[in-house]
Write a protein that holds these residues in place. Structure first.
Motif, PDB file in Angstrom:
ATOM      1  N   LEU A   1       1.018  -0.901  -0.245  1.00  0.00           N
ATOM      2  CA  LEU A   1      -0.356   0.168   0.221  1.00  0.00           C
ATOM      3  C   LEU A   1       0.529   1.532   0.150  1.00  0.00           C
ATOM      4  N   ILE A   2       2.143   0.576   0.177  1.00  0.00           N
ATOM      5  CA  ILE A   2       3.172   2.166   0.480  1.00  0.00           C
ATOM      6  C   ILE A   2       4.497   1.574  -0.606  1.00  0.00           C
ATOM      7  N   LYS A   3       5.213   2.345  -0.974  1.00  0.00           N
ATOM      8  CA  LYS A   3       6.209   2.290  -0.700  1.00  0.00           C
ATOM      9  C   LYS A   3       7.443   3.020  -0.249  1.00  0.00           C
ATOM     10  N   GLY A   4       8.340   2.646   0.133  1.00  0.00           N
ATOM     11  CA  GLY A   4       9.984   3.104   0.364  1.00  0.00           C
ATOM     12  C   GLY A   4      10.555   3.414   0.365  1.00  0.00           C
ATOM     13  N   THR A   5      11.520   4.404   0.872  1.00  0.00           N
ATOM     14  CA  THR A   5      13.351   4.218   0.457  1.00  0.00           C
ATOM     15  C   THR A   5      14.365   4.761   1.454  1.00  0.00           C
TER      16      THR A   5
END
Lengths: 110, 110
Positions: free
Chosen positions: A69-73
């Motif tokens: 549901l989210i992307k993260g870096t």
DNA sequence: TTTATTAATCGTATATTTGCGATATAAGAT
DNA sequence: ATCTTATATCGCAAATATACGATTAATAAA
């Protein structure tokens, strides 16, 4: 589950319930709302806003990541998150197609 | 929850997560699908179709009732269920209004 | 290099969920 | 009246989820 019966259900049933499960906690709804509002957002900003410990927020973020549901870096020492709208679109499509909606005032209905 | 923090979140956040929670199990998705397909449906018909014991299905039905996703009436010895579309409509409204969707290809996005 | 900041992970306690068999209840059939 | 059918509820066991503090790891600042 007590005994995992997931295999006994269809892939679509599981996809839909997995998505729902990801947003089945008010903290995760609040996290998604905050990220959507800011478009992009670091973990600390979410912790500031929520009534939960940093470790708890981190755990919820992990679950949202797992459900895509989210992307993260990673951005230096910080972690940057944003909404993965593709998943939302896919969910909406599955959700709308899932239940063959008849009239809301179904006379047969109890 | 370990310690119930529901009060610390907004009413809408809780409403949304409660709805999601109700459909966060593949069995409940399957039950809703079956009821929607038949428009109206007794407990036994659902038990026949699902890979779960009668008591387990009954428990899931109870949860769906509590969340007002279905309506149920007693019809002799049998229990008749149907979808409560009003709740679905309300959910869709809340869900759509909840996240201020920006462009899916957000350049700021990580 | 030392110290501070940021965030993930670990360990742990508690609560909730899931699932089933057994039982209870209530209507319908014999 | 007794037996059958249909479903809800109870009690239990196992699995998950939730929450937090402490720790770790890794970058940034001093």
């Amino acid at each position: 589950m007590a005994f995992n019966k997931k295999d006994e259900f269809t892939q679509k049933e599981n996809e839909l319930s997995d998505f729902a499960n990801a947003i089945s906690h008010p903290a995760r709804v609040a996290i998604l709302k905050e990220i959507a509002k800011r478009e992009t957002c670091i973990c600390g900003e979410i912790v500031e806003v929520l009534p939960l410990a940093q470790s708890t927020v981190s755990q919820h973020l992990k679950e949202l990541l797992k459900a895509e549901l989210i992307k993260g870096t990673v951005d230096g020492a910080k972690s940057c998150y944003c909404i993965n709208w593709k998943t939302f679109e896919r969910f909406e499509k599955i959700f709308n197609g899932f239940f063959t909606k008849t009239n809301s005032n179904n006379p047969k209905c109890c």
